[in-house]
Design a protein around this motif. Sequence first.
Motif, mmCIF file in Angstrom:
data_model
loop_
_atom_site.group_PDB
_atom_site.id
_atom_site.type_symbol
_atom_site.label_atom_id
_atom_site.label_comp_id
_atom_site.label_asym_id
_atom_site.label_seq_id
_atom_site.Cartn_x
_atom_site.Cartn_y
_atom_site.Cartn_z
ATOM 1 N N ARG A 115 0.842 -1.189 0.000
ATOM 2 C CA ARG A 115 0.000 0.000 0.000
ATOM 3 C C ARG A 115 0.873 1.233 0.000
ATOM 4 O O ARG A 115 1.471 1.556 0.998
ATOM 5 N N ASP A 150 -4.044 9.273 6.147
ATOM 6 C CA ASP A 150 -5.392 9.307 6.723
ATOM 7 C C ASP A 150 -6.472 8.852 5.752
ATOM 8 O O ASP A 150 -7.651 9.063 5.979
ATOM 9 N N GLY A 151 -6.066 8.241 4.649
ATOM 10 C CA GLY A 151 -7.080 7.706 3.738
ATOM 11 C C GLY A 151 -7.521 8.700 2.680
ATOM 12 O O GLY A 151 -8.348 8.376 1.830
#
Length: 1742
Positions: free
Chosen positions: A1598, A1617-1618
């Motif tokens: 990722r 944080d996405g």
Amino acid sequence: MDPVVCVQVGEQRKYTSVKESTNCPYYNEYFVFDFHMPPVMLFDKIITLSVLHSRKLLCSGTVVGSFKIDLKTVYDAPDHQFYHKWALLTDPDDIAGGPKGYLKCDISVIGKGDTVKVPQKSEKDEDDIEANLLLPDGVPVERQRARFIVRVYRADGLPKMNSSIVANVKKAFTGEFKDLVDPYVQVSFAGLTGKTSVKKHSYAPVWNEQLVFTEMFPPLCQRIKIQLRDNDPVNNTVIGTHFIDLKTISNDGEKGFLPTFGPTFIHLYGSTRDYSLIDEHSNLNTGLGEGVSYRARLLVAIRTEITDNIDLAPSEVEVEPTFPINETAYGKNEEFFMFTTVLDVTMIDKKLGDKPIYLEISIGNAGNTIDGHNQTTRELSDSDSDDNIEVVTTTEATWQSTTPPVKPMTNDRLYYYLPYWDNKPCMHVRSIWPDYRRRMYNSNIIAKIVDKLEEGLSEVHSLMDLEDPGGERKLRVVLDEVHTSCARYSSIAKGNGSSAGMGKTKLDKERMKLCLREIEQIGNMARNLKALVTKHSFKERYKTAQTYLQKLRFLIEDPQHAMPDVFMWVISNGKRVAYQRILARDLIYSIVDEECGRDCAKVQTLFLKLPGKKGIGPSGWSIQAKLQVYMWLGLLKHKKNFVNGLPKGYEVSHELRNAERPRAMPPSTIHYVEKHTFQMRAHMYQARSLIGSDASGLSDPFARVIVSEYCKTTQVIDETLSPTWDELLVFEEILIYGTKQEIKSEPPAIIIEIFDQDKVGKSEFIGRTIARPHVKLLEEAYSKPEFPPSLEWYELTRGPDHAGELLATFELLQLTQTADEASLPALPEAKLVAESGIGDSDTGPILPVPRGIRPTLAKYRIEVLFWGLRDLKRIHLLTVDKPRVDIECAGHILYSSVIQNAKKNPNFGTPVKFLELELPEQELYRPPLTIRAVDCRSFGRYTLVGTHMINSIHKYMYVPMTKREREAEERKKSLQQLQNVDPANPNQLSANSYTVVDTDNKEVSPLLPKAKDTPIMLDYGTSQPTKKELKTEVNKKRKQSLSDEVDNDEASRDWWTKYFASVEAMIEENKEARKETAHLQSQQNGTLQIYLDEATHNANALQECKRELSWSSERSEKKKHTMKGAATAAKFVARLSPKSARRKKELSTALMKIYPCELEMQSEYNGFKEWLLTFDLYRGKKTGDDIEDETRVVGTFKGAIKVYKWPLPKDIEDHTIMGFDPQYGFFQGLPSNDPIHVLVRVYVIKANDLHPMDLNGKADPYVVLQLGSKRISDKDSYISKQLNPVFGKCFEIEATFPQDSMLTIQILDWDLVGSDDLIGETRIDLENRFYSRHRATCGIARKYEDYGYNQWRDPMKPTQILTKLCKDGKIDGPIYTNGKVKVGRQAFYLQTDEADCNINTRVGLEEHMALAVLHRWHEFPRIGCQLVPDHVETRPLYNPDKPGIEQGKLEMWVDMFPMDMPLPGPALDISPRKPKSYELRIVVWNTDDVVLEDDAFFTGEKMSDIYVKGWLKGPEDCQCTDIHYRSLTGEGNFNWRFIYPFDYLVAEEKIVISRKESLFSWDETECKIPARLEMQVWDADHFSADDFLGAITLDLNRFPRGAKSSKLCTLNMLKMDGSVPMVNIFKQKRVKGWWPFYIKKENEEMELTGKVEAEIHLLSKEEAEKNPAGLGRNEPDPLDKPNRPDASFMWFLNPLKSIRYIVWHNYKWAILKLLVVFALAIVLLLFFYSVPGYTVKKIIGA
């Protein structure tokens, strides 16, 4: 940098390997430090984790940052460990620098017998550092610096620390006399140690110095150790040690306070004060064990300052002078008076019997007559305050602290006593101490609340065990008492606000506030809790009350001493022999009752013990002397009260009348006038579970009853641990001093000692207890309810150990003056005793315990299942060949049949036998059971093999439940349910809220309603989607990339897919369960009972939900959510765990159960003990040494025992294990115990956290299996240097039960030289599993599949299993009709939308339906039980050499198949997944905005010579691009390809590297590292080291998607944080874009230092071989040369280019100007040069 981590515990250090040039190293190394020492010493050790910059050959490496924590803090954390936490590293010498980095680690401290709990953790947890800092609860993340200042003022009362011979010699020569001690104080805290200066020759040194420790606050080290030492040229000896726990001198609440202490005196204790060169008790001075003498007192103060100014504090301890204090400001000196009367001294040991002995009492040095005060030779006139003089000069005139010497007498040569008769000697001591009484008073009030609460709670507990409904009432009363006594406390405390004796130090004031706050709060909580006690919540409330007890206990001890402890010594022949130490606060007197000490002005029994090591262990078991003493301690002004509590009946002498005059002398003896004679009757009935003290493991016990100076003995009962003496001992005339009333209320204590008689030598001590007799005075009648008294159990102790229990009672009956027998109840008839060797003539007839006292008997039947004997060891060097087992109970013996040949078949021929006998009806008096194994040798000889004691039959008692009782109970229950129904939820009671409790198994099962059918959801190999779901699935699939489908293809799945999916599911489930419990707790207690009816209360509701994850049933819905009717199970599953339900739809991997512990430890399987219990047979003495006691086991007996009243009632409703009627015996339906051949398959998956065995902190583990005589070793495939090896093996063994029933799995460590070491082993009783009705032979899978990774393993199909279960339980077998299956009276129907969706055959459907019923088998009444599912169990490994300390865990499971059945298919393949080979290709195209580091040659403008390097596995496989010289804009062009081949485990997301650790390694080591790509940008320098400019780490699973252009590439891409889309290269395969390079600045902020445009391409090995590509720009598939500006080159290689680009480019105009000027200059020069010539020529005219 090249970091390496050093782990230091105490003195031991261990280092990790060095990781080169990285700031985020990854170690994964495991260190174990073994200690064998007392916890006191161990918990002071400091754990230091420090990160060093690599150690080179010579220099040791510089410390980057370190972290300290003491062992105690770790041990106090939950589960004694910190797991996956980040330690914040700081530099001890640079405080301003802030954190220097973080280190992720696990720390755990495991004592003997502690289990290791590995917290469940998903592999995918993000490393959130802030949330997981390594700090105990309640410690803030931002810790500040603090200065801990320890001030040492003065000491006095020091003992001699040097022999006086040397001193006398000195005195003779120099004529001066010096004190024989050179004291200094040493303070240790947080790994630092500071010392004060040494004061030469002083018994009362004055230092006035302070030691300053600088440490983080709050510190992670809990104790300050203060030692007073003597400076000696050879070795410094310790005078005394004191520990101060920071928890007690500070408080972290919102109204808390920083650590503060004193100024106050600390009293030091240790060995006796006489100096000898070899002091046998010297350990006592270092704080080990209980000090036996006062050593000195030390005036200290501690305070804490939080420093904000960041001046560099040194990491050493500073010593500075400080101002002396005025001591009277903190405590006024008062004179205290202590008075003691010795009422009798008995039970004096034989050794002390021949010389006169006397007693001495002392408090501090006052009263110490032998080696007490050493007067200091210093003149005290120069001392600052006058109060000091008073303290030091207490003269001996003010005390009389010894009794006159008396020679002991004896009646029976066993125990001696001092003949004090009517005159009781007194002692008194007057001494001066600072008045800190309030501290003691405060402690006493709290201690009394605690004692009362504890006593109340233990009564509640015993009522709870008996399931007595009075328990709740009692609990309410106890809570009420707590409330009132807490209120009383606050009224006393507030009333004393200003009175004398109040604490003056800061800590006193803060503690007072704290105690008030806490106790008021507890009082209120107790009142509120009282209102909440109900039948359901009773146990919970009891637990809450226990927490109050803990809280109050913490408040009792005041960390600041008030007065020194009192010592009572027996002195014989001028030597101190035995002592007892008494807390001063137990004796202190106060006008307020609650504040008095608990032994103040009371007669107490003191047992004197030997000092030091002698008092521990066998030598300390016997009592040296027993004293009855009366003690009083108080201020001189309260002196008039000192005889208030003395037993009346004495003559009031002249001294007693003058008691209130402070200077009047107290009496030296007290003369008693009133005395009474009594007859004492000791009813000795029986004892149980005594300690075995003969070689056979049994004892020959007899009891001695001692009352005042008399002693009587019972008869000896041979070879038993549970003797029934049934004997009445009569003591004819006992003289007791005092008035009748006093004797009635405080009767003399009776001591009972139990011994084991040995034919040769002295009898051995087994245990002792104290009892109080029931007193009957002359005027009282001998009648109920008082008399005759009932028998009671007394607990026997031997030292600290529990030694058994004694059932007896004692009566004291007053005699008349004429001693006529008429006034006494008659004695019973004497027993007829067969004349034996012991019945000597002087014992007289033996009397039995009389009728009214002995228990009443009823007829019982004991039914025993004799199954077999296992693992019998040799006895007297001979093997046990023909064993037999005898079971003895209350004098009756039941013999088993004899095993004819234990080698061939160690099972008994006739398994079930019974015996009818008379047993006491009261549960309290139930006799113990003894199981004995004997070997029948030739010629009728019997040899005892071993014994097992069962304390009380109660455990095996069976109380039948008749129909009538059952109905009454159900009526009661339904009434309660009606009362509990929530009005808002009327449909809570429905057809199935009735429950049946199965008495054998205690499994709760709803009576499934007869009328209604039960729906079952089926799970066919893959999940069964509805049409709508199918559509959404298709859409989803479209969105997902193709690769996903390839991944989830059936073919690529194997057993490991299932394993990893199950692990994830388990983690999810645990999280859910945690949330669920938190949710339940957060609800207010009042509303809870509505949802949980009683049944759920018994079978913990949560457990149910967990179990029902895949097979749900309406009943658990009813309990959990009280839903209407039976809503579909699927909804319920989804509600329980939404994630897992969703995951199943997409992936639908078959799951199995993963147990975090051993399978038999699961509560639902009850250890597989429903048929067979295992009883260890012991032989030999119990020594108290655990290692020796382990070796006492000589074998095990397998069987079972049931005891019940006979005959059984007729209308009995219960049933036996298999569901039959108990009238015909409990063991019907028993499996046959003939030998049986079994195929055993042991699947060993992996081991975790093994104990390292080699010097490098690793191990080379392999598996060894032992079963009976067979041994399988897997030595060839050992796993090199691995503490978490994955074995993935299946071992097949053919076994024969019963011979091979215990399977031992060992993990050994392979060694090249020498023998292999055992790391740890685990043992599984296969026999119990095989015969268990939970079917532990082969787990039942969740789904039935014929092929694939989840293939059905059992040779019996689900339908066959179901049929067999029905047959065993004698119910009608399953009948399948379409979509329905009927078992017994109950039908299940299939509930899916499309019944025939993917099951074509009827048979397939039947298997699925049968399986669904099996999963719900535990719901069937009578015969149901939980069947073992397809599972993996985790078993702890233990090493016999380190008993009780876990050495790692093993994940595995066992399948067993009887050979007389069809054999199973081939074993499952669980070999570890081979890593897949990949090739990662990275093309670095360009860089941009790289920071410019250098100044250009000549021109001084900013530029950089840029190159990029990267690596995947570690710096050793680093690759670099070529250099882009002289980039002026930060742009670089490379077109360069890196190629990294690597092996990768998809499931674990780790790269696997195999390499030799060093040149000398024997074999390659495999290690796993995360898949992280490191890329760095550097500036090349020719003559110095290259400069690092920036880096980026990409986790290949990722990482942020690259930016489209250089402009869009910013640091925001790195946010976790996405908000940034993430990419997984294993899915995407190919990615191109821009990524930022950054560096971290000092303050943790990131700074952008460049951008790189790269293309990352992942290929599998096969693809890479098909499309090869060259490194750099080479063939094949070469890349174009980069289009670099002409300015990019290396200056000293291309001089012409340099001139052109550097000189010309920069100085073009300057050069042109220069040329023009130059030309002009030449022209002018030539002009001037040639002008004269021409002029001349012209002039001449040539």
